[in-house]
Design a protein around this motif. Structure first.
Motif, PDB file in Angstrom:
ATOM      1  N   MET A  59     -21.362 -43.944  -7.802  1.00  0.00           N
ATOM      2  CA  MET A  59     -22.188 -42.895  -7.203  1.00  0.00           C
ATOM      3  C   MET A  59     -22.690 -41.979  -8.305  1.00  0.00           C
ATOM      4  O   MET A  59     -21.938 -41.567  -9.180  1.00  0.00           O
ATOM      5  CB  MET A  59     -21.352 -42.100  -6.196  1.00  0.00           C
ATOM      6  CG  MET A  59     -22.054 -40.893  -5.624  1.00  0.00           C
ATOM      7  SD  MET A  59     -22.555 -41.187  -3.925  1.00  0.00           S
ATOM      8  CE  MET A  59     -23.250 -39.630  -3.450  1.00  0.00           C
TER       9      MET A  59
ATOM     10  N   SER B 169     -15.346 -40.313  -5.617  1.00  0.00           N
ATOM     11  CA  SER B 169     -16.280 -41.436  -5.596  1.00  0.00           C
ATOM     12  C   SER B 169     -15.947 -42.449  -6.696  1.00  0.00           C
ATOM     13  O   SER B 169     -16.382 -43.597  -6.636  1.00  0.00           O
ATOM     14  CB  SER B 169     -17.722 -40.946  -5.730  1.00  0.00           C
ATOM     15  OG  SER B 169     -17.976 -40.544  -7.052  1.00  0.00           O
ATOM     16  N   LEU B 170     -15.167 -42.033  -7.710  1.00  0.00           N
ATOM     17  CA  LEU B 170     -14.723 -42.978  -8.736  1.00  0.00           C
ATOM     18  C   LEU B 170     -13.447 -43.698  -8.308  1.00  0.00           C
ATOM     19  O   LEU B 170     -12.947 -44.552  -9.028  1.00  0.00           O
ATOM     20  CB  LEU B 170     -14.476 -42.251 -10.056  1.00  0.00           C
ATOM     21  CG  LEU B 170     -15.734 -41.813 -10.811  1.00  0.00           C
ATOM     22  CD1 LEU B 170     -15.396 -40.740 -11.835  1.00  0.00           C
ATOM     23  CD2 LEU B 170     -16.407 -42.998 -11.475  1.00  0.00           C
TER      24      LEU B 170
ATOM     25  N   ARG C 182     -20.565 -43.606 -16.666  1.00  0.00           N
ATOM     26  CA  ARG C 182     -19.217 -43.420 -16.137  1.00  0.00           C
ATOM     27  C   ARG C 182     -19.011 -44.268 -14.889  1.00  0.00           C
ATOM     28  O   ARG C 182     -17.963 -44.902 -14.723  1.00  0.00           O
ATOM     29  CB  ARG C 182     -18.994 -41.934 -15.809  1.00  0.00           C
ATOM     30  CG  ARG C 182     -17.632 -41.645 -15.213  1.00  0.00           C
ATOM     31  CD  ARG C 182     -17.433 -40.167 -14.981  1.00  0.00           C
ATOM     32  NE  ARG C 182     -18.284 -39.663 -13.901  1.00  0.00           N
ATOM     33  CZ  ARG C 182     -18.285 -38.401 -13.487  1.00  0.00           C
ATOM     34  NH1 ARG C 182     -17.511 -37.517 -14.079  1.00  0.00           N
ATOM     35  NH2 ARG C 182     -19.070 -38.014 -12.512  1.00  0.00           N
ATOM     36  N   ALA C 183     -20.033 -44.285 -14.020  1.00  0.00           N
ATOM     37  CA  ALA C 183     -19.932 -45.095 -12.808  1.00  0.00           C
ATOM     38  C   ALA C 183     -19.900 -46.583 -13.166  1.00  0.00           C
ATOM     39  O   ALA C 183     -19.122 -47.354 -12.609  1.00  0.00           O
ATOM     40  CB  ALA C 183     -21.099 -44.780 -11.872  1.00  0.00           C
TER      41      ALA C 183
ATOM     42  N   ASN D 144     -22.274 -33.832 -12.152  1.00  0.00           N
ATOM     43  CA  ASN D 144     -20.831 -33.735 -11.902  1.00  0.00           C
ATOM     44  C   ASN D 144     -19.993 -34.441 -12.956  1.00  0.00           C
ATOM     45  O   ASN D 144     -18.998 -35.085 -12.640  1.00  0.00           O
ATOM     46  CB  ASN D 144     -20.475 -34.290 -10.516  1.00  0.00           C
ATOM     47  CG  ASN D 144     -21.017 -33.421  -9.407  1.00  0.00           C
ATOM     48  OD1 ASN D 144     -21.460 -32.302  -9.651  1.00  0.00           O
ATOM     49  ND2 ASN D 144     -20.993 -33.922  -8.191  1.00  0.00           N
ATOM     50  N   LEU D 145     -20.397 -34.301 -14.222  1.00  0.00           N
ATOM     51  CA  LEU D 145     -19.494 -34.751 -15.284  1.00  0.00           C
ATOM     52  C   LEU D 145     -18.299 -33.817 -15.311  1.00  0.00           C
ATOM     53  O   LEU D 145     -18.374 -32.683 -14.852  1.00  0.00           O
ATOM     54  CB  LEU D 145     -20.217 -34.724 -16.632  1.00  0.00           C
ATOM     55  CG  LEU D 145     -21.320 -35.768 -16.803  1.00  0.00           C
ATOM     56  CD1 LEU D 145     -21.957 -35.624 -18.182  1.00  0.00           C
ATOM     57  CD2 LEU D 145     -20.787 -37.168 -16.614  1.00  0.00           C
TER      58      LEU D 145
ATOM     59  N   PHE E 160     -24.796 -38.346  -8.884  1.00  0.00           N
ATOM     60  CA  PHE E 160     -25.128 -37.139  -8.124  1.00  0.00           C
ATOM     61  C   PHE E 160     -26.328 -36.415  -8.726  1.00  0.00           C
ATOM     62  O   PHE E 160     -26.606 -36.522  -9.921  1.00  0.00           O
ATOM     63  CB  PHE E 160     -23.937 -36.170  -8.128  1.00  0.00           C
ATOM     64  CG  PHE E 160     -22.709 -36.721  -7.462  1.00  0.00           C
ATOM     65  CD1 PHE E 160     -22.454 -36.475  -6.127  1.00  0.00           C
ATOM     66  CD2 PHE E 160     -21.794 -37.476  -8.184  1.00  0.00           C
ATOM     67  CE1 PHE E 160     -21.315 -36.967  -5.515  1.00  0.00           C
ATOM     68  CE2 PHE E 160     -20.651 -37.986  -7.574  1.00  0.00           C
ATOM     69  CZ  PHE E 160     -20.418 -37.730  -6.240  1.00  0.00           C
TER      70      PHE E 160
ATOM     71  N   ARG F  86     -24.367 -40.405   1.364  1.00  0.00           N
ATOM     72  CA  ARG F  86     -22.979 -39.957   1.224  1.00  0.00           C
ATOM     73  C   ARG F  86     -22.073 -40.585   2.280  1.00  0.00           C
ATOM     74  O   ARG F  86     -20.849 -40.651   2.083  1.00  0.00           O
ATOM     75  CB  ARG F  86     -22.914 -38.432   1.299  1.00  0.00           C
ATOM     76  CG  ARG F  86     -23.553 -37.748   0.075  1.00  0.00           C
ATOM     77  CD  ARG F  86     -23.880 -36.299   0.343  1.00  0.00           C
ATOM     78  NE  ARG F  86     -22.697 -35.527   0.671  1.00  0.00           N
ATOM     79  CZ  ARG F  86     -21.911 -34.966  -0.244  1.00  0.00           C
ATOM     80  NH1 ARG F  86     -22.205 -35.079  -1.518  1.00  0.00           N
ATOM     81  NH2 ARG F  86     -20.857 -34.299   0.118  1.00  0.00           N
TER      82      ARG F  86
ATOM     83  N   GLN G 283     -16.948 -31.640  -8.403  1.00  0.00           N
ATOM     84  CA  GLN G 283     -15.943 -32.263  -9.267  1.00  0.00           C
ATOM     85  C   GLN G 283     -15.006 -33.136  -8.437  1.00  0.00           C
ATOM     86  O   GLN G 283     -14.677 -34.253  -8.829  1.00  0.00           O
ATOM     87  CB  GLN G 283     -15.143 -31.176  -9.990  1.00  0.00           C
ATOM     88  CG  GLN G 283     -15.969 -30.422 -11.011  1.00  0.00           C
ATOM     89  CD  GLN G 283     -16.328 -31.282 -12.189  1.00  0.00           C
ATOM     90  OE1 GLN G 283     -15.479 -31.938 -12.771  1.00  0.00           O
ATOM     91  NE2 GLN G 283     -17.605 -31.311 -12.531  1.00  0.00           N
TER      92      GLN G 283
ATOM     93  N   ALA H 125     -17.020 -36.169  -7.261  1.00  0.00           N
ATOM     94  CA  ALA H 125     -17.208 -37.165  -8.317  1.00  0.00           C
ATOM     95  C   ALA H 125     -15.922 -37.962  -8.520  1.00  0.00           C
ATOM     96  O   ALA H 125     -15.945 -39.191  -8.625  1.00  0.00           O
ATOM     97  CB  ALA H 125     -17.629 -36.483  -9.609  1.00  0.00           C
TER      98      ALA H 125
END
Lengths: 264, 277
Positions: free
Chosen positions: A85, B179-180, A153-154, A91-92, A87, A49, B173, B176
């Motif tokens: 990243m 990080s995007l 997604r990443a 964490n969608l 997880f 992280r 959330q 995430a």
């Protein structure tokens, strides 16, 4: 090894009095797959992280693709676009469909137009084998499917580096394989990957290097055959024996004074 | 040892626990029936009907009670709700800000406006402000005044609701989104707030129901005939007709709005329960 894609220098991280990272030096080359293993509380997730600055290092430097993330003047949002990243808890975004999970970040962050974003989303869903789930909502997917969507997604952001934080730890055992298969595919395509994991088989077969951490320090760093196959340190041997054959472990006094930030 | 034995064992004499429970329940039903009978016998039904339910007077209320009074109640409430929502959102974000003075200011606002009676704020907005600042003009006249007064009251409650909603969205959330490559503000708008509002839709609707009732305080601002809402309207006609029927009809008009809203809230809550599982 060509130029290091990820470079960590003398990294320290404390949470209050809890000194979680005690001076980490690590380099990961372009296209290299590095698995970080170690007992819980050893600081491996914190290290990961710190690489995209989700945790602010207390001391030390982090470079990704030649940019110093720990430089106070760096545009951290811009750098993070190059770092994917994944997880443990996926964490969608639960209020968005699978496709929207992939298109919204592209449109809002990368300012891609609607058509381009949709095309790239479809490509990446197909890559992880979930093209038919494009219109589903995350809550209707299994954990393994959710994690593959999270990887897609990443990937849709076109990252140069992918970080995985125990990507299979929250999955039912029979769903782990699909996620690992996607990660294996990424590895063979030449993606630079840093993976915190307990999957020793994956580490052995896919990783170029395995790093063993304990007590906030890197204890051993080498090829999977060296670190997993022929560990030099007693702590590594002890950890591996407990991991590979948990039923054989003996009840013992706590040897580590580390209080880990327990993973959920 | 002997103590515990006697407590657990059924007593040899007197009633068993089961009989006691049955007796207690029977007594409660008996009390209820007795109260209903007592009311039915003592009430003067003719007089009650004469005072509260005169069809002739009720008829005369229409259509003005709908086209003027109910319409104004809805307008006052909705305008107050919108002001309260916007202001509440700003205060909630200030409460969560990393800038200390903002957090402090938001906290002070919430404590003050939750602690004051709504009536006092209406008087302050309606009388105090125009006297202190003669140049201040509320846009939309009385409607602007009510929107500000109701907005000030509800913003404090809504700010706390919105803050709780934002904090109920899991930490992951935001992580995430960051990080995007989302900036904190953009992550808040695109990812966190849409989820927070889903969570707080039921309490926000409850707040709307409360505002419907608080809109009756417009009474104290001084309104023209055309600006009257349900309570003032009912009160005025009750005086002119010397009869309480207008009050009853006005009350029914409130329930016409608030009961369906409450049902909607209950459905949303049970749906949310099912989704969480």
């Amino acid at each position: 090894m060509t130029r290091p894609e990820i470079r960590v220098q003398d990294l320290h991280k404390s949470f209050g009095d809890n000194h979680v990272l005690r001076g980490i030096d690590l380099e990961i080359g372009q296209g290299e797959v590095v698995c970080v293993i170690g007992p819980s509380g050893s600081g491996k997730s914190t290290l990961l992280r710190c690489v995209n600055l989700l945790e602010e290092p207390t001391w030390g430097q982090v470079f990704v693709g030649g940019t110093e993330l720990t430089d106070p003047d760096v545009d951290i949002d811009a750098v993070r676009r190059r770092i994917g990243m994944v997880f443990q808890q996926f964490n969608l975004f639960p209020h968005l469909s699978v496709t929207e999970n992939l298109t919204l970040p592209q449109r809002r962050v990368l300012k891609r137009d609607k058509e381009t974003a949709a095309r790239i989303a479809a490509e990446n869903l197909a890559r992880v084998g979930l093209a038919e789930k494009a219109d589903a909502y995350p809550s209707s997917l299994s954990g393994g499917q959710q994690q593959r969507v999270a990887i897609a997604r990443a990937l849709a952001m076109g990252p140069e580096v992918m970080l995985f934080d125990e990507p299979t730890s929250a999955l039912d055992p029979e769903l782990v394989g699909d996620v690992l298969a996607v990660m294996r595919m990424l590895a063979t395509e030449g993606m630079t990957m840093m993976v915190v994991t307990h999957e020793m088989t994956f580490a052995r077969e896919v990783a170029d290097r395995v790093v063993f951490m304990d007590g906030g320090l890197i204890v051993e760093d080498g090829s999977p055959d060296q670190v997993i196959g022929d560990p030099q340190h007693e702590r590594t041997r002890h950890f591996l024996s407990r991991l590979l054959d948990p039923a054989m472990a003996q009840v013992e006094e706590e040897t580590s004074d580390q209080v880990g930030r327990g993973q959920p | 040892m002997a103590d515990t034995d006697t407590r657990i064992q059924p007593r040899k004499s007197g009633l068993t626990l089961r009989q006691k429970r049955r007796l207690s329940r029977g007594a409660q039903y008996a009390l209820f029936v007795a109260a209903v009978i007592a009311f039915a016998v003592t009430a003067d039904w003719g007089r009650l009907q004469n005072q509260f339910a005169q069809p002739g007077i009720a008829q005369r209320l229409f259509p003005a009670i709908i086209t003027v009074a109910l319409k104004n109640t809805v307008l006052y409430t909705l305008s107050g709700f919108v002001v309260g929502l916007v202001l509440g959102m700003v205060i909630a974000l200030m409460r969560l800000s990393s800038v200390g003075p903002y957090r402090w200011l938001a906290g002070v606002y919430i404590e003050i406006f939750r602690g004051l009676p709504a009536l006092l704020i209406f008087i302050f907005v309606g009388t105090g402000v125009p006297l202190a600042f003669p140049s201040v003009q509320y846009p939309g006249g009385i409607y602007g005044k009510v929107a500000v007064a109701l907005g000030l009251v509800s913003a404090a409650y809504m700010a706390e609701t919105i803050r709780a909603g934002i904090q109920a969205v899991p930490r992951g959330q935001m992580e995430a989104a960051r990080s995007l490559g989302f900036s904190p503000a953009r992550a808040m708008v695109s990812i966190i707030l849409p989820q927070a509002f889903r969570i707080i839709l039921p309490p926000l609707t409850n707040e709307l129901v409360l505002l419907f009732k608080d809109s009756s305080l417009v009474l104290f601002l001084g309104v023209t005939l055309e600006q009257r809402e349900l309570s003032k309207f009912g009160n005025d006609l009750a005086s002119t007709t010397a009869n309480s029927t207008p009050i009853l009809v006005a009350g029914l008009c409130y329930l016409l709005i608030t009961i369906p809203l409450s049902l909607v809230v209950r459905r949303m809550e049970s749906k949310a329960q099912r989704e969480i599982r």
